[in-house]
Design an enzyme around this catalytic site. Sequence first.
Site, short mmCIF file in Angstrom:
data_model
loop_
_atom_site.label_atom_id
_atom_site.label_comp_id
_atom_site.label_asym_id
_atom_site.label_seq_id
_atom_site.Cartn_x
_atom_site.Cartn_y
_atom_site.Cartn_z
N THR A 1 0.86 -1.17 0.00
CA THR A 1 0.00 0.00 0.00
C THR A 1 0.89 1.21 0.00
OG1 THR A 1 -2.05 -0.71 0.96
CG2 THR A 1 -1.17 1.19 1.92
N GLU B 1 -4.77 -2.76 -2.15
CA GLU B 1 -4.51 -4.05 -1.48
C GLU B 1 -3.18 -4.64 -1.93
OE1 GLU B 1 -4.18 -5.95 1.08
OE2 GLU B 1 -4.36 -7.80 -0.02
N ASP C 1 -9.42 -9.01 1.79
CA ASP C 1 -9.18 -8.77 3.23
C ASP C 1 -10.30 -9.36 4.09
OD1 ASP C 1 -6.75 -7.56 2.99
OD2 ASP C 1 -7.42 -5.53 3.44
N SER D 1 -9.79 -3.80 7.80
CA SER D 1 -8.47 -3.30 7.40
C SER D 1 -7.54 -3.30 8.60
CB SER D 1 -8.61 -1.89 6.84
OG SER D 1 -7.35 -1.30 6.63
N SER D 2 -6.24 -3.13 8.31
CA SER D 2 -5.25 -2.92 9.37
C SER D 2 -4.64 -1.52 9.28
CB SER D 2 -4.14 -3.95 9.24
OG SER D 2 -4.66 -5.23 9.40
N GLY E 1 1.51 -2.15 4.57
CA GLY E 1 2.02 -3.44 5.02
C GLY E 1 0.96 -4.43 5.48
N GLY E 2 -0.30 -4.29 5.04
CA GLY E 2 -1.32 -5.24 5.46
C GLY E 2 -1.40 -5.27 6.98
N1 GLU Z 1 -5.45 -4.20 2.52
C1 GLU Z 1 -4.61 -3.79 3.59
C2 GLU Z 1 -5.44 -3.33 4.78
O1 GLU Z 1 -6.38 -2.61 4.58
C3 GLU Z 1 -3.75 -2.66 3.22
C4 GLU Z 1 -2.89 -3.00 2.11
C5 GLU Z 1 -1.56 -3.30 2.56
O2 GLU Z 1 -0.83 -2.44 3.03
O3 GLU Z 1 -1.24 -4.43 2.37
O4 GLU Z 1 -5.14 -3.63 5.88
#
Ligand code: GLU
Length: 608
Positions: free
Chosen positions: A417, A437, A459, A483-484, A504-505
């Site tokens: 991201t 994502e 997610d 989300s994170s 970073g998810g």
């Molecule tokens: N999809 C991730 C989230 O919303 C963000 C994307 C990422 O940084 O990987 O937590």
Amino acid sequence: MGPAAGSTTRRRITALAATGAVVAALAAGSPAAAGTPTAVPVKSPVAVGYGGAVSSVDANASAVGIDVLRHGGNAVDAAVATAAALGVTEPYSAGIGGGGYLVYYDARTHRISTIDGRETAPHTANSGLFLENGKPLPFDQAVTSGLSVGAPGTPATWQAALDRWGTRSLAQSLAPAERLAEQGFTVDKTFRQQTADNQARFADFPATAKLFLPGGKPPEVGSTFTNPDLGRTYRELARRGLGALYRGDIGADIVNTVRKPPVSPTATRRVRPGRLSAADLAAYAVRYRQPTHVTYRGRDVYGIAPSSSGGTTMGEALNILQRYDLSGMSPAQYLHHFIEASRIAFADRGRWVGDPAYVNVPTRGLTSQRFADSRACLIKPGAVLSSPLPPGDPRHPSSGCAHGGAPVPTTYEGQNTTNLTVADRWGDVVEYTLTIEQTGGSGIVVPGRGFLLNNELTDFDFTPANPAVPDPNLPGPGKRPRSSISPTIVLKDGRPDFAIGSPGGATIITTVLQVLLGHVDRGLPLVDAIAAPRASQRNAAATELEPGLYNSPLRGELEKIGHHFTLNPEIGAATGVQRLPDGRWIAAAETVRRGGGSAMVVHPAGTA
Ligand code: GLU
């Protein structure tokens, strides 16, 4: 309808880059690489001075934001312009095909506000969205499909932020990015590598291949990458407003692309269609939410409330950790406590956090000191908790050290991201994380429009993380996947102290937490707290370590008390700003990760 597939796509790869953004960077006092054939704003991970600050992963994008601030725009104006520029230069991480979350500190009212611009599932979606014959789809097949595409929230976020707090129109805010798309940016190693990593699936979509694989290959480092289709799309949004996307022909193109993914006839990949509709786009709305709030060592920490798990999970971990004197601990004990607090907070995240429109999320309980106290007593200095750790119940925090019920393991999420931080001369601050994502999202470019569609719906949990426990994050109609994302603004005595965020998810949460602890407890300057090697524990048996920790004696020390580790080559890519007592801003970014970030200020003054 927009132009037919690729009919108007032009791409020029030349050796020359004389972009408006470079000029803006020069005007903003940023040094440019002298004597190199391509004039690129030089990336610096730290800058100090007056008049406002911008930090992002990309020098062109930061320069766009600085130019807006220099010409009288405020932090929100600059954040939207920077984000639009990132849509050009970081197309695999962010853009109008995705979503995100924004936190805003208003210096006039001293209030913190947030926008939840998360993508939403189609109204036809149900908990079986990613099931086929009762079985979950392989993750990679779900990613590269129409099924994973949610209604984009990013354009609506930009408009909402500008309407509420900005001084400029969407058209003004898009203009620099539109020029950047048309004039191009210089391809760096990260962009080439990200393209190469996606080459096989990009090649299966003619519109994606035409844009990102010129001549069938990832663009060369040092070449200029243009995206005239995206420039035209931005121009259309500027001229006709958001309706062009949520109700008009850009939206129609999105819907057609999702429902009938334009796959090459020679591709062997099976690309499942999605069911996103014009009605889903028309129904899309951002949510203005109260921020999460915890106090930590005399500061007020504000974050993003659910549908992101960022604010609650960070808040719980901070509440746990403030019971300990982290500043006086050995490096190993400090890491041990950080890891264990993260493990506990993720155990609770998995059980309790989802879209609050669909599940009852105990946000207040999760961020309460009382609940954290009931969980902190699990931590032992000489032993390691086993994962998956069962959750506590924030609705009824016990006074003892009890936890109960079945554990909810953390499900897989991708890790890519982008994030940006802006502060202005009035003291307003924006922390904004936006995403499509995965790196490259769904891999599907909307033909003729120059942007990738997100795969944010992956997610969601495809199946219950633990069938014995209600899962707050199963797909549902119109629902936002958990989300994170954790954009965080920290105040001291009611004024901005610093702000940080990262991609970073699910590692976003541990990254932002670790940077905060590094700065507040371990006394590191913000740029060093960002650079420090990272660890990430998310209620799994093993904790991920970056090489700087994995290859250090600390690993052995921690293994002795029972920790298990795996190597993760790179975690996150943070940006931040810090306010100095004399009114100057420090902008801070990565020194090495993702090729280093770009921190800039309007009027450089002194050093950090
Ligand atoms: N999809 C991730 C989230 O919303 C963000 C994307 C990422 O940084 O990987 O937590």
